[in-house]
Design a protein around this motif. Structure first.
Motif, PDB file in Angstrom:
ATOM      1  N   PHE A  75     -27.112  30.143   3.392  1.00 18.07           N
ATOM      2  CA  PHE A  75     -28.284  29.540   3.862  1.00 18.07           C
ATOM      3  C   PHE A  75     -29.594  30.342   3.132  1.00 18.07           C
ATOM      4  O   PHE A  75     -30.338  29.596   2.682  1.00 18.07           O
ATOM      5  N   ILE A  76     -29.481  31.611   3.057  1.00 10.11           N
ATOM      6  CA  ILE A  76     -30.287  32.469   2.391  1.00 10.11           C
ATOM      7  C   ILE A  76     -30.588  32.352   0.919  1.00 10.11           C
ATOM      8  O   ILE A  76     -31.278  31.789   0.250  1.00 10.11           O
ATOM      9  N   ILE A  77     -29.084  32.494   0.411  1.00 12.55           N
ATOM     10  CA  ILE A  77     -28.995  32.214  -0.987  1.00 12.55           C
ATOM     11  C   ILE A  77     -29.223  31.112  -1.414  1.00 12.55           C
ATOM     12  O   ILE A  77     -29.987  30.652  -2.647  1.00 12.55           O
ATOM     13  N   GLY A  78     -28.868  30.172  -0.810  1.00 13.00           N
ATOM     14  CA  GLY A  78     -28.960  28.690  -0.931  1.00 13.00           C
ATOM     15  C   GLY A  78     -30.222  28.060  -1.100  1.00 13.00           C
ATOM     16  O   GLY A  78     -30.816  27.374  -1.724  1.00 13.00           O
ATOM     17  N   THR A  79     -31.283  29.043  -0.379  1.00  6.57           N
ATOM     18  CA  THR A  79     -32.497  28.544  -0.233  1.00  6.57           C
ATOM     19  C   THR A  79     -33.540  29.226  -1.136  1.00  6.57           C
ATOM     20  O   THR A  79     -34.291  28.538  -1.905  1.00  6.57           O
ATOM     21  N   VAL A  80     -33.146  30.273  -1.525  1.00  8.96           N
ATOM     22  CA  VAL A  80     -33.618  31.370  -2.595  1.00  8.96           C
ATOM     23  C   VAL A  80     -33.601  30.756  -3.837  1.00  8.96           C
ATOM     24  O   VAL A  80     -34.570  30.447  -4.492  1.00  8.96           O
ATOM     25  N   VAL A  81     -32.147  30.711  -4.131  1.00  3.05           N
ATOM     26  CA  VAL A  81     -31.928  30.333  -5.635  1.00  3.05           C
ATOM     27  C   VAL A  81     -31.908  28.567  -5.689  1.00  3.05           C
ATOM     28  O   VAL A  81     -31.100  28.068  -5.197  1.00  3.05           O
ATOM     29  N   GLY A  82     -33.341  28.040  -5.836  1.00  2.67           N
ATOM     30  CA  GLY A  82     -33.515  26.783  -6.273  1.00  2.67           C
ATOM     31  C   GLY A  82     -33.876  26.387  -7.517  1.00  2.67           C
ATOM     32  O   GLY A  82     -33.247  26.705  -8.517  1.00  2.67           O
ATOM     33  N   SER A  83     -35.164  25.708  -7.630  1.00  3.99           N
ATOM     34  CA  SER A  83     -35.715  25.365  -8.842  1.00  3.99           C
ATOM     35  C   SER A  83     -36.231  26.529  -9.700  1.00  3.99           C
ATOM     36  O   SER A  83     -36.606  26.837 -10.678  1.00  3.99           O
ATOM     37  N   THR A 218     -24.548  26.203  -2.386  1.00  5.95           N
ATOM     38  CA  THR A 218     -24.702  27.567  -2.914  1.00  5.95           C
ATOM     39  C   THR A 218     -23.700  28.199  -3.796  1.00  5.95           C
ATOM     40  O   THR A 218     -23.954  28.738  -4.708  1.00  5.95           O
ATOM     41  N   PHE A 219     -22.491  27.793  -3.448  1.00  8.13           N
ATOM     42  CA  PHE A 219     -21.323  28.176  -4.675  1.00  8.13           C
ATOM     43  C   PHE A 219     -21.469  27.504  -5.696  1.00  8.13           C
ATOM     44  O   PHE A 219     -21.354  28.014  -7.005  1.00  8.13           O
ATOM     45  N   ILE A 220     -22.029  26.143  -5.678  1.00  9.13           N
ATOM     46  CA  ILE A 220     -22.568  25.424  -6.992  1.00  9.13           C
ATOM     47  C   ILE A 220     -23.375  26.153  -7.761  1.00  9.13           C
ATOM     48  O   ILE A 220     -23.271  26.423  -8.985  1.00  9.13           O
ATOM     49  N   LYS A 221     -24.633  26.512  -6.950  1.00 10.01           N
ATOM     50  CA  LYS A 221     -25.674  27.174  -7.925  1.00 10.01           C
ATOM     51  C   LYS A 221     -25.381  28.363  -8.268  1.00 10.01           C
ATOM     52  O   LYS A 221     -25.835  28.989  -9.491  1.00 10.01           O
ATOM     53  N   MET A 222     -24.578  29.259  -7.590  1.00  2.08           N
ATOM     54  CA  MET A 222     -24.016  30.477  -8.055  1.00  2.08           C
ATOM     55  C   MET A 222     -23.278  30.538  -9.359  1.00  2.08           C
ATOM     56  O   MET A 222     -23.292  31.245 -10.426  1.00  2.08           O
ATOM     57  N   PHE A 223     -22.430  29.464  -9.498  1.00  2.00           N
ATOM     58  CA  PHE A 223     -21.661  29.053 -10.431  1.00  2.00           C
ATOM     59  C   PHE A 223     -22.501  28.884 -11.939  1.00  2.00           C
ATOM     60  O   PHE A 223     -22.117  29.308 -12.910  1.00  2.00           O
ATOM     61  N   TYR A 267     -42.158  33.182  -6.009  1.00  2.85           N
ATOM     62  CA  TYR A 267     -42.014  31.831  -5.457  1.00  2.85           C
ATOM     63  C   TYR A 267     -40.481  31.771  -5.613  1.00  2.85           C
ATOM     64  O   TYR A 267     -39.797  31.150  -4.989  1.00  2.85           O
ATOM     65  N   ALA A 268     -40.058  32.297  -6.937  1.00  5.24           N
ATOM     66  CA  ALA A 268     -38.585  32.062  -7.301  1.00  5.24           C
ATOM     67  C   ALA A 268     -37.583  32.721  -6.285  1.00  5.24           C
ATOM     68  O   ALA A 268     -36.589  32.365  -6.061  1.00  5.24           O
ATOM     69  N   TYR A 269     -38.434  33.678  -5.559  1.00  4.90           N
ATOM     70  CA  TYR A 269     -37.581  34.634  -4.406  1.00  4.90           C
ATOM     71  C   TYR A 269     -37.773  33.985  -3.221  1.00  4.90           C
ATOM     72  O   TYR A 269     -37.006  34.716  -2.179  1.00  4.90           O
ATOM     73  N   GLY A 270     -38.740  33.202  -3.345  1.00  4.59           N
ATOM     74  CA  GLY A 270     -39.097  32.807  -1.946  1.00  4.59           C
ATOM     75  C   GLY A 270     -37.824  32.042  -0.877  1.00  4.59           C
ATOM     76  O   GLY A 270     -37.078  31.140  -1.557  1.00  4.59           O
ATOM     77  N   GLY A 271     -37.823  32.271   0.261  1.00  6.69           N
ATOM     78  CA  GLY A 271     -36.530  31.786   0.990  1.00  6.69           C
ATOM     79  C   GLY A 271     -35.983  32.904   1.934  1.00  6.69           C
ATOM     80  O   GLY A 271     -35.007  32.345   2.703  1.00  6.69           O
ATOM     81  N   TRP A 272     -36.239  34.146   1.474  1.00  8.08           N
ATOM     82  CA  TRP A 272     -35.455  35.110   2.303  1.00  8.08           C
ATOM     83  C   TRP A 272     -35.882  35.213   3.778  1.00  8.08           C
ATOM     84  O   TRP A 272     -35.151  35.688   4.574  1.00  8.08           O
ATOM     85  N   PHE A 273     -36.991  34.370   4.169  1.00  9.26           N
ATOM     86  CA  PHE A 273     -37.422  34.432   5.521  1.00  9.26           C
ATOM     87  C   PHE A 273     -36.827  33.132   6.230  1.00  9.26           C
ATOM     88  O   PHE A 273     -37.216  32.974   7.354  1.00  9.26           O
ATOM     89  N   TYR A 274     -36.142  32.256   5.679  1.00 11.14           N
ATOM     90  CA  TYR A 274     -35.865  30.935   6.308  1.00 11.14           C
ATOM     91  C   TYR A 274     -34.818  31.059   7.346  1.00 11.14           C
ATOM     92  O   TYR A 274     -34.915  30.343   8.464  1.00 11.14           O
ATOM     93  N   LEU A 275     -33.934  32.081   7.189  1.00 10.67           N
ATOM     94  CA  LEU A 275     -32.886  32.454   8.437  1.00 10.67           C
ATOM     95  C   LEU A 275     -33.550  32.640   9.790  1.00 10.67           C
ATOM     96  O   LEU A 275     -33.222  32.339  10.837  1.00 10.67           O
ATOM     97  N   ASN A 276     -34.820  33.249   9.787  1.00 12.82           N
ATOM     98  CA  ASN A 276     -35.695  33.615  10.976  1.00 12.82           C
ATOM     99  C   ASN A 276     -36.156  32.352  11.540  1.00 12.82           C
ATOM    100  O   ASN A 276     -36.390  32.471  12.707  1.00 12.82           O
TER     101      ASN A 276
END
Length: 525
Positions: A75-83, A218-223, A267-276
């Motif tokens: 959830f965190i990686i998938g939200t952080v690693v976006g556009s 998330t697995f797709i974007k890490m690939f 902004y590219a790192y944004g999303g680390w707080f979404y799990l909260n």
């Protein structure tokens, strides 16, 4: 909305859920005849309660704890690693002025984001409610800052951030069909709207489906990142280092542009707080939240720095600045055989970030409504889908409107000021809460030096951005402050004309029946 004065003097304490002013004590659902009951605040999680026990509790309307460690990390990686990692390198380089300094900005943004994530790990384990920023501001600084965070999120932060990701998704889907010519902006916006419509539908349909979608994407974007990093590292090992020569030339750097470089990187790192945002749906949050945050942010920082190294290995700074889609340009240079695949992978990455945002942010509106700071209809859950349907749907129209009218780089500057200002306020509130309530249970406690460093840096960047980009950051600040009179009129004193109240209550009742939603029947915090 409930009178905001009921919160006075209760900072850090327990609050009762608001009554549903938009529904009678029981409303019959039109489809299956079920009674939509009011929430029962006295029902503690895991307790044996009359009328809601065993199978009955499973059937009760509430958000269930279904997010384990792997979904939390995804959830965190998938939200952080976006556009961001596929678009922001251009903004970071443009405002930092050199290759070496841009890489340093990326690394420092990763460290700063990790510091912030650790602060939020403490907040997430200290307060058991969902809601993220809103909950922490409410518990530490009071109702007005918390309401302003809700107001800014609804009015422009979420529409701007989601539109940025949507437009990136649309660009990466459409541009390969028009290369080397520019793609029609109308078509990009249309595809972007289709993407956000799909994500909203998934999050309205099922929490489990949204969670599984996030893990898969998330697995797709890490690939996709691995596909970029490997050829870049191989080329670098073979001696392709010309773009790193004199990497720290600072002739093009000006102090007023440096905060904008950090904004693009952060902004590219944004999303680390979404799990909260979804604490009440995380299994064993006191262990899962810190572990998931640390694992995911260390992984993302390493991948981001290596990805930028790969970009500069295969592309000169001039070529990167001229590219509208950095990952596509990179694929044309380094992955001729797979060049057509990369845009698809990047588009899926954007879709994953969008899904994470629409999964998390509605929970903040949901909790705000539950606390009386937002219309009560948004604290309701679909009686069969068990999703916060009204809160998810609320975000959709404004996002579509922003997609149709927004410009992609302006959206970052516009949203970043208020976003980071409230993050700084939340960590400042954490420090104040530590001082005021030293005996409050804190299963995870971040070192004081990290919390202070993160808070000071956030306030410094926010303050400097007002100088470097007064038009957009000033507009963001002004829009945030428009929530002050709204708070005092609708929450603190509720001084709306009686006729408006009757119309509002009638429309809320009809909307509740139409959407088949009810207040939660089990207390989840």
């Amino acid at each position: 909305m409930r009178d905001g004065e009921k919160h006075a003097g209760q900072v850090g304490g327990e609050r009762k859920s608001p009554c549903c002013c938009c529904a009678p004590s029981a409303i019959r659902a039109p489809s299956d005849g079920r009674i939509l009951m009011q929430a029962k605040p006295e029902m503690a999680e895991g307790a044996k309660v009359s009328k809601v026990d065993g199978d009955k509790k499973e059937e009760a309307v509430h958000l269930r704890r279904e997010i384990g460690l792997l979904p939390a990390v995804c959830f965190i990686i998938g939200t952080v690693v976006g556009s961001g990692i596929f678009i922001a390198p251009k903004g970071v380089l443009m405002n930092s002025g050199s290759v070496g300094l841009s890489l340093l900005v990326w690394a420092l943004c990763g460290v700063l984001s990790l510091f912030g994530a650790l602060c939020y790990a403490e907040l997430g384990t200290s307060f058991s409610k969902s809601g993220g920023h809103y909950t922490y501001l409410l518990e530490t600084l009071g109702p007005l800052p918390a309401f302003l965070r809700l107001w800014a999120e609804f009015l422009f932060i979420r529409p701007a951030v989601a539109s940025y990701v949507c437009l990136a998704f649309g660009r990466y889907v459409v541009e390969p069909f028009f290369t080397p010519c520019p793609a029609p902006m109308v078509l990009i916006r249309l595809v972007s709207i289709l993407g956000v419509t799909f994500v909203v539908a998934v999050n309205c349909w099922s929490v489990t489906l949204a969670s599984r979608t996030q893990v898969t994407l998330t697995f797709i974007k890490m690939f996709a990142l691995v596909l970029i990093i490997v050829p870049g590292v191989i080329a670098l090992a073979k001696g392709k280092t010309e773009n790193f020569q004199n990497g720290f030339e600072v002739d093009a750097l000006t102090l007023d542009k440096l905060p904008l470089a950090f904004y693009n990187g952060l902004y590219a790192y944004g999303g680390w707080f979404y799990l909260n945002y979804i604490t009440e749906e995380v299994i064993n949050p006191k262990r899962t939240i810190p572990l998931a945050i640390i694992c995911s942010m260390v992984t993302v920082t390493i991948f981001y720095v290596l990805t930028n190294v790969a970009y500069y290995t295969m592309m000169s700074p001039v070529e990167l600045l001229q590219s509208e889609a950095v990952a596509v340009t990179f694929a044309d240079r380094a992955l001729q055989g797979l060049a057509s695949v990369v845009p698809i992978l990047v588009a899926m990455s954007c879709l994953g970030a969008l899904n994470g945002g629409f999964f998390g942010v509605p929970r903040m509106l949901f909790v705000g409504a539950r606390e009386g700071h937002w219309p009560p209809i948004f604290s309701m859950i679909h009686i069969r889908r068990q999703t916060p349907l009204p809160a998810v749907l609320l975000m959709y129209p404004l996002v579509v409107l922003t997609v149709m009218t927004g410009e992609i780089y302006q959206l970052i500057s516009f949203a970043s000021f208020s976003r980071w200002f409230f993050i700084a306020l939340a960590t400042l509130g954490m420090l104040i809460h530590r001082y005021r309530f030293p005996l409050h249970p804190r299963p995870f406690k971040v070192p004081l030096v990290i919390a202070v460093t993160f808070t000071v840096v956030c306030f410094f960047i926010v303050g400097l951005s007002l100088y470097s980009d007064p038009w957009y950051t000033g507009g963001s600040c002004a829009l945030t402050l428009t929530g002050v009179p709204v708070y005092y009129l609708t929450v603190h004193s509720y001084r709306l004309p009686r006729r408006w109240k009757r119309v509002y209550n009638y429309l809320s009742k009809q909307l509740q029946i139409l959407l088949e939603v009810a207040q939660q029947e089990v207390k989840t915090y």
